[in-house]
Motif scaffolding. Structure first.
Motif, PDB file in Angstrom:
ATOM      1  N   TYR A 299       0.862  -1.174   0.000  1.00  0.00           N
ATOM      2  CA  TYR A 299       0.000   0.000   0.000  1.00  0.00           C
ATOM      3  C   TYR A 299       0.902   1.229   0.000  1.00  0.00           C
ATOM      4  O   TYR A 299       1.645   1.457   0.953  1.00  0.00           O
ATOM      5  CB  TYR A 299      -0.896  -0.035   1.236  1.00  0.00           C
ATOM      6  N   PHE A 300       0.874   1.970  -1.080  1.00  0.00           N
ATOM      7  CA  PHE A 300       1.753   3.143  -1.184  1.00  0.00           C
ATOM      8  C   PHE A 300       0.998   4.294  -1.826  1.00  0.00           C
ATOM      9  O   PHE A 300       0.008   4.101  -2.544  1.00  0.00           O
ATOM     10  CB  PHE A 300       3.013   2.812  -1.985  1.00  0.00           C
ATOM     11  N   GLU A 301       1.485   5.497  -1.554  1.00  0.00           N
ATOM     12  CA  GLU A 301       0.878   6.708  -2.107  1.00  0.00           C
ATOM     13  C   GLU A 301       1.945   7.782  -2.261  1.00  0.00           C
ATOM     14  O   GLU A 301       3.065   7.653  -1.771  1.00  0.00           O
ATOM     15  CB  GLU A 301      -0.238   7.235  -1.194  1.00  0.00           C
ATOM     16  N   SER A 302       1.561   8.855  -2.926  1.00  0.00           N
ATOM     17  CA  SER A 302       2.460   9.998  -3.055  1.00  0.00           C
ATOM     18  C   SER A 302       2.832  10.540  -1.684  1.00  0.00           C
ATOM     19  O   SER A 302       2.034  10.516  -0.751  1.00  0.00           O
ATOM     20  CB  SER A 302       1.782  11.123  -3.845  1.00  0.00           C
ATOM     21  N   GLY A 303       4.039  11.057  -1.592  1.00  0.00           N
ATOM     22  CA  GLY A 303       4.420  11.823  -0.421  1.00  0.00           C
ATOM     23  C   GLY A 303       3.956  13.266  -0.592  1.00  0.00           C
ATOM     24  O   GLY A 303       2.978  13.540  -1.289  1.00  0.00           O
ATOM     25  N   GLU A 304       4.689  14.197   0.002  1.00  0.00           N
ATOM     26  CA  GLU A 304       4.312  15.598  -0.084  1.00  0.00           C
ATOM     27  C   GLU A 304       5.400  16.480  -0.707  1.00  0.00           C
ATOM     28  O   GLU A 304       5.258  17.699  -0.719  1.00  0.00           O
ATOM     29  CB  GLU A 304       3.967  16.136   1.306  1.00  0.00           C
ATOM     30  N   ASP A 305       6.439  15.858  -1.229  1.00  0.00           N
ATOM     31  CA  ASP A 305       7.491  16.644  -1.869  1.00  0.00           C
ATOM     32  C   ASP A 305       7.057  16.951  -3.303  1.00  0.00           C
ATOM     33  O   ASP A 305       7.450  16.285  -4.262  1.00  0.00           O
ATOM     34  CB  ASP A 305       8.810  15.874  -1.836  1.00  0.00           C
ATOM     35  N   LEU A 306       6.210  17.961  -3.447  1.00  0.00           N
ATOM     36  CA  LEU A 306       5.640  18.284  -4.747  1.00  0.00           C
ATOM     37  C   LEU A 306       6.717  18.727  -5.733  1.00  0.00           C
ATOM     38  O   LEU A 306       7.615  19.493  -5.385  1.00  0.00           O
ATOM     39  CB  LEU A 306       4.604  19.392  -4.612  1.00  0.00           C
ATOM     40  N   VAL A 307       6.601  18.259  -6.951  1.00  0.00           N
ATOM     41  CA  VAL A 307       7.500  18.721  -8.008  1.00  0.00           C
ATOM     42  C   VAL A 307       7.375  20.230  -8.158  1.00  0.00           C
ATOM     43  O   VAL A 307       8.359  20.942  -8.374  1.00  0.00           O
ATOM     44  CB  VAL A 307       7.160  18.000  -9.329  1.00  0.00           C
ATOM     45  N   ASP A 308       6.167  20.739  -8.027  1.00  0.00           N
ATOM     46  CA  ASP A 308       5.921  22.166  -8.122  1.00  0.00           C
ATOM     47  C   ASP A 308       5.602  22.716  -6.724  1.00  0.00           C
ATOM     48  O   ASP A 308       4.461  22.715  -6.293  1.00  0.00           O
ATOM     49  CB  ASP A 308       4.747  22.442  -9.066  1.00  0.00           C
ATOM     50  N   GLY A 309       6.645  23.118  -5.991  1.00  0.00           N
ATOM     51  CA  GLY A 309       6.409  23.728  -4.687  1.00  0.00           C
ATOM     52  C   GLY A 309       7.112  23.070  -3.528  1.00  0.00           C
ATOM     53  O   GLY A 309       7.209  23.661  -2.451  1.00  0.00           O
ATOM     54  N   GLY A 310       7.548  21.831  -3.687  1.00  0.00           N
ATOM     55  CA  GLY A 310       8.277  21.168  -2.617  1.00  0.00           C
ATOM     56  C   GLY A 310       7.411  20.719  -1.458  1.00  0.00           C
ATOM     57  O   GLY A 310       6.174  20.680  -1.534  1.00  0.00           O
ATOM     58  N   VAL A 311       8.072  20.387  -0.348  1.00  0.00           N
ATOM     59  CA  VAL A 311       7.401  19.819   0.814  1.00  0.00           C
ATOM     60  C   VAL A 311       6.437  20.809   1.445  1.00  0.00           C
ATOM     61  O   VAL A 311       5.332  20.442   1.859  1.00  0.00           O
ATOM     62  CB  VAL A 311       8.438  19.335   1.854  1.00  0.00           C
ATOM     63  N   GLU A 312       6.821  22.057   1.540  1.00  0.00           N
ATOM     64  CA  GLU A 312       5.958  23.047   2.189  1.00  0.00           C
ATOM     65  C   GLU A 312       4.615  23.161   1.472  1.00  0.00           C
ATOM     66  O   GLU A 312       3.553  23.152   2.102  1.00  0.00           O
ATOM     67  CB  GLU A 312       6.646  24.408   2.229  1.00  0.00           C
ATOM     68  N   ALA A 313       4.650  23.251   0.157  1.00  0.00           N
ATOM     69  CA  ALA A 313       3.412  23.343  -0.612  1.00  0.00           C
ATOM     70  C   ALA A 313       2.613  22.050  -0.525  1.00  0.00           C
ATOM     71  O   ALA A 313       1.371  22.073  -0.425  1.00  0.00           O
ATOM     72  CB  ALA A 313       3.718  23.672  -2.074  1.00  0.00           C
ATOM     73  N   GLY A 314       3.301  20.914  -0.531  1.00  0.00           N
ATOM     74  CA  GLY A 314       2.618  19.632  -0.438  1.00  0.00           C
ATOM     75  C   GLY A 314       1.915  19.449   0.885  1.00  0.00           C
ATOM     76  O   GLY A 314       0.770  18.980   0.949  1.00  0.00           O
ATOM     77  N   LYS A 315       2.595  19.841   1.956  1.00  0.00           N
ATOM     78  CA  LYS A 315       2.000  19.715   3.271  1.00  0.00           C
ATOM     79  C   LYS A 315       0.776  20.617   3.406  1.00  0.00           C
ATOM     80  O   LYS A 315      -0.254  20.218   3.960  1.00  0.00           O
ATOM     81  CB  LYS A 315       3.026  20.065   4.338  1.00  0.00           C
ATOM     82  N   LYS A 316       0.870  21.832   2.877  1.00  0.00           N
ATOM     83  CA  LYS A 316      -0.244  22.770   2.946  1.00  0.00           C
ATOM     84  C   LYS A 316      -1.458  22.229   2.187  1.00  0.00           C
ATOM     85  O   LYS A 316      -2.594  22.307   2.673  1.00  0.00           O
ATOM     86  CB  LYS A 316       0.173  24.123   2.373  1.00  0.00           C
ATOM     87  N   ALA A 317      -1.224  21.664   1.010  1.00  0.00           N
ATOM     88  CA  ALA A 317      -2.313  21.119   0.215  1.00  0.00           C
ATOM     89  C   ALA A 317      -2.952  19.918   0.901  1.00  0.00           C
ATOM     90  O   ALA A 317      -4.184  19.761   0.898  1.00  0.00           O
ATOM     91  CB  ALA A 317      -1.796  20.722  -1.168  1.00  0.00           C
ATOM     92  N   ALA A 318      -2.132  19.058   1.498  1.00  0.00           N
ATOM     93  CA  ALA A 318      -2.659  17.891   2.196  1.00  0.00           C
ATOM     94  C   ALA A 318      -3.501  18.296   3.397  1.00  0.00           C
ATOM     95  O   ALA A 318      -4.587  17.748   3.640  1.00  0.00           O
ATOM     96  CB  ALA A 318      -1.506  16.987   2.636  1.00  0.00           C
ATOM     97  N   GLU A 319      -3.013  19.256   4.160  1.00  0.00           N
ATOM     98  CA  GLU A 319      -3.760  19.734   5.320  1.00  0.00           C
ATOM     99  C   GLU A 319      -5.080  20.372   4.905  1.00  0.00           C
ATOM    100  O   GLU A 319      -6.095  20.211   5.580  1.00  0.00           O
ATOM    101  CB  GLU A 319      -2.903  20.727   6.112  1.00  0.00           C
ATOM    102  N   ASP A 320      -5.065  21.079   3.797  1.00  0.00           N
ATOM    103  CA  ASP A 320      -6.287  21.703   3.298  1.00  0.00           C
ATOM    104  C   ASP A 320      -7.334  20.649   2.967  1.00  0.00           C
ATOM    105  O   ASP A 320      -8.516  20.802   3.291  1.00  0.00           O
ATOM    106  CB  ASP A 320      -5.964  22.535   2.056  1.00  0.00           C
ATOM    107  N   TYR A 321      -6.905  19.549   2.334  1.00  0.00           N
ATOM    108  CA  TYR A 321      -7.850  18.477   2.008  1.00  0.00           C
ATOM    109  C   TYR A 321      -8.428  17.850   3.279  1.00  0.00           C
ATOM    110  O   TYR A 321      -9.643  17.674   3.409  1.00  0.00           O
ATOM    111  CB  TYR A 321      -7.188  17.397   1.148  1.00  0.00           C
ATOM    112  N   VAL A 322      -7.567  17.502   4.216  1.00  0.00           N
ATOM    113  CA  VAL A 322      -8.018  16.833   5.430  1.00  0.00           C
ATOM    114  C   VAL A 322      -8.974  17.722   6.220  1.00  0.00           C
ATOM    115  O   VAL A 322     -10.002  17.267   6.725  1.00  0.00           O
ATOM    116  CB  VAL A 322      -6.818  16.410   6.303  1.00  0.00           C
ATOM    117  N   GLU A 323      -8.663  18.996   6.315  1.00  0.00           N
ATOM    118  CA  GLU A 323      -9.469  19.904   7.116  1.00  0.00           C
ATOM    119  C   GLU A 323     -10.788  20.273   6.450  1.00  0.00           C
ATOM    120  O   GLU A 323     -11.799  20.456   7.135  1.00  0.00           O
ATOM    121  CB  GLU A 323      -8.677  21.189   7.403  1.00  0.00           C
TER     122      GLU A 323
END
Length: 558
Positions: free
Chosen positions: A475-499
């Motif tokens: 069971y695997f999925e994408s991490g948060e190191d976005l090609v466009d924006g890096g980890v900070e942008a990925g984490k922000k997007a993930a948190e936005d979805y969850v919230e």
């Protein structure tokens, strides 16, 4: 449940070219090279759009939404060129009990220095696994049982020396050592064990004879906010049908808000924070909240329903009696707590995307030509109600588990864009890691460890039902190191979805604005499945893993 990860430490993927087979004389059976064909974005989008439309009413099992979902999947599996997977039928019946708590009373705690009244939904939620028309917990003694764990192999028993029959137990979420920085210790440190899951805690409370079990919600160790608890527990629930109607279960299971728990303990003259700290240590003794009585109840609206798993198969060209699984759950929450007047939890990401991926991959495999082994595309029901559809299949397999090579589970694809990293939930458990590492290296992506194993994601999706029976599942999925924006942008997007959207009406097709990450991950899902279907190896769980014995037993019997 979807997982979106941050990856604070990335390292180069290790390419392993060996997958040991218990039946092979050659321990270095090569993982085959495979070509990944063009995958259809339009198929992924079209099926996701249809499944998550209001017309499907949130795909709750046993509803008109299920009928539409099953009909669509059969149609799409046929169009993709699959064959019916259950002895000429496209479906497997899964007997469920639909149970909805109605007319709930407030939860009252009397007898303390400050009697309390908790409101249903806002302060507490509860339901029952007993199939009976009404539930009443009246003047039940309240006992704090720490983490509610009875683990003889670890010399740990939070119920030692106390009789909780007929009482209401208050339980902490997760494991005692979930805050340990390393993934090692009594309960694997920050890596959650099954003892940390709410499902286990209710099971153990029932074995101990408790009348009710209430878990204290705490966002960090639970890994989701109260909004998720409320939306998931205040609607219709589904149970596996049983001969005794759940008579051996607690009368009620539920959750209470953290601040309400602290007030409850204070009213009983107890320091919640001090007791929570004490519960982390072996030898903790359960603490009665002397004089405090719990009372609440609700009626149950009950209906027995027959839900269905949908199964398609692409027979193998050379070894058709050896099977590789692709799994995804088609169900979601149906009607749920309204937000701005919208009460349909459409479940576009979770898990219309994963279900649409089954169709997309089936289409691609058929066009590419059947691999050596058979491929089984299994869309399961009632994941949101406790992995019930996958559990039923694992208990009643159409294709023998001893002849099932391995499986790939897909639960909520990445809606925020392509990432440089791939996170494996439960990395290091099985030889399947090597297949993903090879596929990821080809796509120039990095495989990383799960950064938040304390959240117990390994036990929250359908792969777990098969793992318990010994079938190696990845069971695997994408991490948060976005090609466009890096980890900070990925984490922000993930948190936005969850919230804002996870298990809420906002998880709609229109909210998905980037499909590139899903398509990138689909390449890996295809590659891993194709490798498994072309090799002659039988990958196993690694030595010492909790599921190794079950696998060895099933293979020796096949």
């Amino acid at each position: 449940m979807p997982r979106f990860f941050s990856a604070p430490t990335a390292f180069a993927a290790l390419l392993s070219l060996a997958a040991c087979s218990p039946e092979s004389d050659d321990p270095n059976t090569a993982i085959p090279d495979v070509d990944v064909p063009e995958l259809s974005l339009s198929t992924l989008q079209d099926v996701t759009r249809q499944l998550s439309s209001d017309e499907f009413e949130g795909r709750s099992p046993g509803t008109a939404g299920e009928e539409k979902t099953v009909a669509l999947l059969i149609e799409k599996f046929k169009e993709a060129g699959l064959q019916p997977g259950n002895n000429g039928s496209w479906t497997q019946d899964v007997p469920l009990v639909e149970i909805t708590a109605v007319n709930p009373t407030p939860l009252t705690f009397s007898g303390g220095a400050a009697p309390m009244t908790l409101q249903y939904g806002a302060d507490y939620v509860a339901g029952s696994y007993r199939v009976q028309p009404s539930i009443s917990v009246k003047d039940s003694d309240v006992v704090f049982v720490g983490y509610g764990i009875n683990a003889p192999e670890k010399g740990w028993n939070d119920y030692a020396g106390i009789d909780v029959k007929g009482k209401t137990v208050v339980i902490l979420v997760n494991d005692p050592d979930w805050q340990t920085p390393e993934a090692q210790g009594e309960f694997n440190g920050r890596a959650m064990t099954y003892y940390g899951r709410w499902t286990y805690k209710y099971e153990e409370a029932a074995r101990q004879g408790a009348a009710a079990a209430l878990i204290v919600h705490d966002t960090e160790p639970a890994a989701y906010g109260w909004n998720v608890v409320e939306s998931s527990w205040t609607g219709t629930q589904y149970l596996a049908d049983s001969t005794n109607g759940g008579a051996d279960q607690t009368a009620a299971n539920g959750w209470i808000q953290l601040e309400k728990a602290k007030q409850l303990f204070a009213g009983a003259g107890k320091d919640f924070d001090a007791l929570r700290e004490a519960a982390k240590k072996k030898g903790f003794k359960a603490v009665p909240l002397s004089g405090v009585k719990a009372s609440f109840g609700f009626d149950n609206r009950i209906a027995k329903k027959m839900s269905r798993n949908v199964i398609g198969v692409l027979p193998g060209a050379k070894r058709p009696d050896e099977y590789v699984l692709y799994t995804a759950h088609w169900d979601h929450l149906g009607r749920c707590t309204p937000v701005d007047g919208d009460d349909i939890c459409n479940g576009a990401v979770d898990n219309a995307t994963g279900t649409a991926a089954l169709v997309t991959l089936a289409q691609a495999f058929k066009a590419a030509g059947a691999p050596d082994r058979s491929l089984v595309f299994l869309a399961v029901t009632a994941e949101e109600s406790g992995l019930l559809g996958s559990k039923f299949y694992a208990d009643n397999p159409v294709f023998p588990l001893g002849q099932t090579v391995a499986g790939v589970n897909m639960d909520a694809l990445n809606p925020v864009g392509p990432t440089r990293d791939i996170v494996v939930v439960g990395r290091g458990k099985s030889q399947l890691d090597a297949y993903l590492e090879k596929a990821a290296l080809t796509d120039e992506r990095t495989v990383v460890d799960e950064p938040t194993p304390e959240k117990g994601f390994y036990y929250r999706s359908d792969h777990f039902s098969f793992a318990k029976r010994g079938v190696p599942m990845i069971y695997f999925e994408s991490g948060e190191d976005l090609v466009d924006g890096g980890v900070e942008a990925g984490k922000k997007a993930a948190e936005d979805y969850v919230e804002k959207r996870y298990h809420a009406p906002g998880d709609e097709f229109e909210a998905i604005t980037n499909w590139d990450g899903m398509m990138a991950d689909l390449r890996l899902y295809y590659a891993v499945g194709r490798m498994l279907a072309m090799t002659s190896a039988w990958p196993n769980w690694n030595e010492g893993d909790e599921f190794r014995a079950a696998r060895d037993k099933s293979r020796s019997a096949s």
